[in-house]
Scaffold this active site. Sequence first.
Site, PDB file in Angstrom:
ATOM      1  N   ASN A 177       0.967  -1.161  -0.083  1.00 48.71           N
ATOM      2  CA  ASN A 177      -0.212  -0.091  -0.178  1.00 48.71           C
ATOM      3  C   ASN A 177       0.768   1.229  -0.177  1.00 48.71           C
ATOM      4  O   ASN A 177       0.487   2.212  -0.579  1.00 48.71           O
ATOM      5  CB  ASN A 177      -0.983   0.077   1.133  1.00 48.71           C
ATOM      6  CG  ASN A 177      -0.202  -0.238   2.431  1.00 48.71           C
ATOM      7  OD1 ASN A 177       0.534  -0.953   2.527  1.00 48.71           O
ATOM      8  ND2 ASN A 177      -0.857   0.337   3.283  1.00 48.71           N
ATOM      9  N   GLU A 276       3.462  -5.093  12.416  1.00 46.75           N
ATOM     10  CA  GLU A 276       2.464  -4.181  12.108  1.00 46.75           C
ATOM     11  C   GLU A 276       1.507  -4.616  11.106  1.00 46.75           C
ATOM     12  O   GLU A 276       1.889  -4.903   9.870  1.00 46.75           O
ATOM     13  CB  GLU A 276       3.261  -2.789  11.638  1.00 46.75           C
ATOM     14  CG  GLU A 276       4.216  -2.205  12.528  1.00 46.75           C
ATOM     15  CD  GLU A 276       5.094  -1.067  11.852  1.00 46.75           C
ATOM     16  OE1 GLU A 276       5.081  -1.103  10.627  1.00 46.75           O
ATOM     17  OE2 GLU A 276       5.934  -0.537  12.596  1.00 46.75           O
ATOM     18  N   CYS A 310      -3.386   1.465   6.443  1.00 48.03           N
ATOM     19  CA  CYS A 310      -3.694   0.402   7.646  1.00 48.03           C
ATOM     20  C   CYS A 310      -4.329   1.332   8.626  1.00 48.03           C
ATOM     21  O   CYS A 310      -4.997   0.827   9.365  1.00 48.03           O
ATOM     22  CB  CYS A 310      -2.564  -0.072   7.983  1.00 48.03           C
ATOM     23  SG  CYS A 310      -1.180   1.010   8.449  1.00 48.03           S
ATOM     24  N   GLU A 489       7.875   0.553  16.783  1.00 48.63           N
ATOM     25  CA  GLU A 489       8.930   1.035  16.114  1.00 48.63           C
ATOM     26  C   GLU A 489       8.763   2.568  16.085  1.00 48.63           C
ATOM     27  O   GLU A 489       7.846   3.233  16.560  1.00 48.63           O
ATOM     28  CB  GLU A 489       9.043   0.531  14.759  1.00 48.63           C
ATOM     29  CG  GLU A 489       8.999  -1.071  14.684  1.00 48.63           C
ATOM     30  CD  GLU A 489       9.493  -1.679  13.285  1.00 48.63           C
ATOM     31  OE1 GLU A 489       9.977  -0.892  12.356  1.00 48.63           O
ATOM     32  OE2 GLU A 489       9.373  -3.085  13.132  1.00 48.63           O
TER      33      GLU A 489
HETATM   34  P1  NAD Z   1      -0.003  -9.378   2.944  1.00 44.25           P
HETATM   35  O1  NAD Z   1      -0.015  -9.873   4.548  1.00 44.25           O
HETATM   36  O2  NAD Z   1      -0.846 -10.200   2.019  1.00 44.25           O
HETATM   37  O3  NAD Z   1       1.458  -9.435   2.379  1.00 44.25           O
HETATM   38  C1  NAD Z   1       2.711  -8.642   3.220  1.00 44.25           C
HETATM   39  C2  NAD Z   1       3.855  -9.199   2.839  1.00 44.25           C
HETATM   40  O4  NAD Z   1       3.960 -10.481   3.233  1.00 44.25           O
HETATM   41  C3  NAD Z   1       4.118  -9.418   1.181  1.00 44.25           C
HETATM   42  O5  NAD Z   1       5.073  -9.097   0.900  1.00 44.25           O
HETATM   43  C4  NAD Z   1       3.764 -11.021   0.991  1.00 44.25           C
HETATM   44  O6  NAD Z   1       4.264 -11.590   0.064  1.00 44.25           O
HETATM   45  C5  NAD Z   1       4.400 -11.528   2.262  1.00 44.25           C
HETATM   46  N1  NAD Z   1       3.811 -12.713   2.753  1.00 44.25           N
HETATM   47  C6  NAD Z   1       2.476 -13.396   2.545  1.00 44.25           C
HETATM   48  N2  NAD Z   1       2.647 -14.607   3.262  1.00 44.25           N
HETATM   49  C7  NAD Z   1       3.708 -14.915   3.542  1.00 44.25           C
HETATM   50  C8  NAD Z   1       4.229 -15.908   4.385  1.00 44.25           C
HETATM   51  N3  NAD Z   1       3.444 -17.052   4.591  1.00 44.25           N
HETATM   52  N4  NAD Z   1       5.473 -15.737   4.575  1.00 44.25           N
HETATM   53  C9  NAD Z   1       6.397 -14.651   4.520  1.00 44.25           C
HETATM   54  N5  NAD Z   1       5.908 -13.760   3.902  1.00 44.25           N
HETATM   55  C10 NAD Z   1       4.554 -13.577   3.464  1.00 44.25           C
HETATM   56  O7  NAD Z   1      -0.441  -7.925   3.026  1.00 44.25           O
HETATM   57  P2  NAD Z   1      -0.794  -6.912   1.958  1.00 44.25           P
HETATM   58  O8  NAD Z   1      -2.160  -7.382   1.442  1.00 44.25           O
HETATM   59  O9  NAD Z   1       0.439  -6.772   1.201  1.00 44.25           O
HETATM   60  O10 NAD Z   1      -0.980  -5.701   2.808  1.00 44.25           O
HETATM   61  C11 NAD Z   1      -2.276  -5.320   3.387  1.00 44.25           C
HETATM   62  C12 NAD Z   1      -2.140  -5.589   4.744  1.00 44.25           C
HETATM   63  O11 NAD Z   1      -1.250  -4.908   5.463  1.00 44.25           O
HETATM   64  C13 NAD Z   1      -3.384  -4.961   5.484  1.00 44.25           C
HETATM   65  O12 NAD Z   1      -3.784  -5.948   6.456  1.00 44.25           O
HETATM   66  C14 NAD Z   1      -2.872  -3.733   6.257  1.00 44.25           C
HETATM   67  O13 NAD Z   1      -3.901  -3.478   7.517  1.00 44.25           O
HETATM   68  C15 NAD Z   1      -1.618  -4.375   6.741  1.00 44.25           C
HETATM   69  N6  NAD Z   1      -0.708  -2.814   6.873  1.00 44.25           N
HETATM   70  C16 NAD Z   1      -0.562  -2.596   8.215  1.00 44.25           C
HETATM   71  C17 NAD Z   1       0.347  -1.723   8.473  1.00 44.25           C
HETATM   72  C18 NAD Z   1       0.560  -1.144   9.767  1.00 44.25           C
HETATM   73  O14 NAD Z   1       1.598  -0.352   9.877  1.00 44.25           O
HETATM   74  N7  NAD Z   1       0.042  -1.795  10.771  1.00 44.25           N
HETATM   75  C19 NAD Z   1       0.990  -0.911   7.562  1.00 44.25           C
HETATM   76  C20 NAD Z   1       0.251  -1.071   6.146  1.00 44.25           C
HETATM   77  C21 NAD Z   1      -0.557  -2.147   5.917  1.00 44.25           C
END
Ligand code: NAD
Length: 508
Positions: A177, A276, A310, A489
């Site tokens: 995002n 996060e 997020c 963080e």
């Molecule tokens: P996601 O969890 O699908 O993917 C994030 C990353 O994790 C990607 O690089 C993906 O390839 C990797 N990944 C997926 N499965 C994995 C596994 N089993 N092992 C290791 N790596 C793996 O998230 P997304 O769809 O890319 O992002 C959206 C989500 O992120 C939303 O839930 C949002 O709330 C959250 N988010 C949180 C914050 C925060 O600061 N709290 C900030 C931004 C986004």
Amino acid sequence: MICETPSSPAQSGEALGRIARARRDAAHFIDGAFTQGSSSNGWTNLCPLDGSAIGRVPEGGKTEVDAAVAAARAALGGEWGRMSVLQRTDMLGAVADGIDRRFDDFLEAECLDTGKPISLARHIDIPRGAANFKMFTDVAKTVATECFTMDTPDGAGAINYGLRRPRGVIAVISPWNLPLLLMTWKVGPALALGNSVVVKPSEETPLTATLLGEVMNEIGVPKGVYNVVHGFGPNSAGEFLTQHPLVDGITFTGETRTGEAIMREAALGIRPVSFELGGKNPALVFADCDLDKAVEGTLRSAFANCGQVCLGTERVYVERPIYDAFVARLKAGAEALCPGVPDDMTTGIGPLVSREHREKVLSYYRRAVEQGATIVTGGGIPDMPDALKGGAWVQPTIWTGLAEDSDCVTQEIFGPCCHIRPFDTEEEAISLANRTAYGLAAAIWTENLARAHRVAARMEIGICWVNSWFLRDLRTAFGGSKASGIGREGGVHGLEFYTEMSNICIKL
Ligand code: NAD
């Protein structure tokens, strides 16, 4: 006012406006060199504006992850590990300047990968991405540790002092995002505190992490300090990285469910995690708020970055006397957000990151109706010009009338949508806000300062804004409670994760 023309006719035939459409392939960046890796596996990176191909991305497997982790470990024992704090932090300052020098390259890459408006990426993604390298150098240069003198039976005493050492090789797994911003938010402190990193960017947004490798080489950052391996999560680069025994810590931003999977891997070898995760963030709008500010702020918190933030608001609770006025004004604001291409300055909202994510968001739009929502506005796909019809466009959407336990009020959607519900008392508003498995952020809108402090203190979240949203001082703690994360963080708070504290006890 309803936005009738998705983008001006001059640009509607050209999905990206002025952004150069040269093919951009991504590459792994391992030990200071770009490589396509050892296998022919990979995928086509699609632009969410029109579904066109941007270029190819290689999929890293165990071979690439092994090589990247080995390079990162070697860097710790080499020139990087021997640098003084000042040399290291000067170098990271130069990386920030290097991003600034290539600002337009980063801007174009980010807008191609995400489709987001240039106006947004220019003010948030790229400058904050660069700032993350400068901010944490101050922490690294000024951090203090504790010291205790103690009595001993022989009367001579002893001195204890704390010493912070880099944790080692840090795996950085980041989402799509805010690709550069959220990746450097972790890489910045990790490197400032002397670690080396292996980054696994989101498969949706591989370009800026790759580009950063070029900047690292331009600045002369030693080989192996910053590595990038592209790939997916399960049974791909993400999982291989989190399983790797020579990774000393895992910092992850993404979905809560993914965090659960990564935590299981981190249990092998008892590696620390910093997470996060997702949110289902409330906004509490009290009748004593400045309505203009509350509407403007909620428009941003619900719809900025097409709702893919997020910290964004998906649940809005409004005190009954101003409920109707608030709903009407938010509706008008949402309808004035013109979907369009990144460099059209009238663009108010870009597409979602992919057609796949749009399918998820639309499934919630359908479920909202099935579960009894009144659609105030939106609920579907906007009518876009032919050149953009292949993109991941979706309408900003507002619902009312849903039950608090319905899917759209309890689950994170991560799209441009929110549900609005009235409340009658402060106590009720607090209870509604906290009624969620998540605990990331909240926004309170009130001109009553006593109320602001009172309510903020009772929010079960990591970050609470009063009369604002997304206002971030990078020195402050950032993170979520409950299912929204582990650890904090930002500022000195990252020291816990990015360094290992030793106590040195000297008997006098
Ligand atoms: P996601 O969890 O699908 O993917 C994030 C990353 O994790 C990607 O690089 C993906 O390839 C990797 N990944 C997926 N499965 C994995 C596994 N089993 N092992 C290791 N790596 C793996 O998230 P997304 O769809 O890319 O992002 C959206 C989500 O992120 C939303 O839930 C949002 O709330 C959250 N988010 C949180 C914050 C925060 O600061 N709290 C900030 C931004 C986004």
